[in-house]
Design an enzyme around this catalytic site. Sequence first.
Site, PDB file in Angstrom:
ATOM      1  N   ARG A  40       0.824  -1.211   0.000  1.00 31.37           N
ATOM      2  CA  ARG A  40       0.000   0.000   0.000  1.00 31.37           C
ATOM      3  C   ARG A  40       0.859   1.264   0.000  1.00 31.37           C
ATOM      4  O   ARG A  40       0.552   2.226  -0.708  1.00 31.37           O
ATOM      5  CB  ARG A  40      -0.934  -0.002   1.217  1.00 31.37           C
ATOM      6  N   ASP A 149     -14.748   9.482  13.726  1.00 30.55           N
ATOM      7  CA  ASP A 149     -13.807   8.671  12.965  1.00 30.55           C
ATOM      8  C   ASP A 149     -12.530   9.479  12.789  1.00 30.55           C
ATOM      9  O   ASP A 149     -12.547  10.718  12.882  1.00 30.55           O
ATOM     10  CB  ASP A 149     -14.385   8.289  11.598  1.00 30.55           C
TER      11      ASP A 149
END
Length: 285
Positions: A40, A149
């Site tokens: 990633r 979040d």
Amino acid sequence: MDDAKQTTISEHELAEIRLFIERRSGILFDESRHRFLSNRVGKHLAHRHLARGADLLRLIRNSNAEYEALLEVLLTQETSFFRYPAVYEALEKRVLPELHGKKFWHNPRSLRVWSAGCSTGEEPYSVGISVLETLEFPEAWKVEILATDISRHALDIAQRGQYSRRDLMSMTPEQVEAYFASTVGGEYRVKPRLRNMITFAQVNLAQMVYMGRFDCIFCMNVLIYFSEELRATLIRRFHECLEPDGYLFLGHAESVAKAKVDLEPIVISDSLIYRKSARTLQESL
């Protein structure tokens, strides 16, 4: 393709990036996720046209936006409405009726719920629908759902409250009609009655501050990203934030065992939830 060929990242640079993320956000990429992290980060380097891991490290150290962009690549935002039916069954058949009986004669009647790690909003909206469909005369209650979040991008989607018809497949046609309005583009937007119950905020759980007491806290499949020590710390913080007899909802692979807090495990249907005992409070009176 040329960018990918020119991109290199050493094990030392990868370790530095991993350590920086853990120190800043508490998110741990252990050896079992080494290949995932390497792949990633490598793709992110190529996308940002950076040649070395050191260049990325410099950017994320100096820019919150760059750091958040990297997290977007590394954190999966897999979620859906009513994702775990047994959890919502427990909420609707046990927890909310119990809270309704306990608070019915309060003035005002209040209910506070925290969705910690709310991702793109499906969880808090699902909780809100359960509240509206379970409480008697919900308009007579002061309902506050705090949805937090670490991802600004996920919160933007959640705040917009607009989803595809496919996203709503787990709901009945009656629920879709009651809580969503179709848009010109063929998507569905959350109606104000549901949207106004929820407040969205960016919160880093690793640096969490006290936000008051809650009747229920949902932290589903979030603790798995943290070290064992931080998991225990967060469980203790959640315990402090819960009202006496308040409920904590965790993911299937998450446990409170090592936190050493007074949370009673309760099995309802196929779900395991935890209740904060009011016994200690009563004994001290």
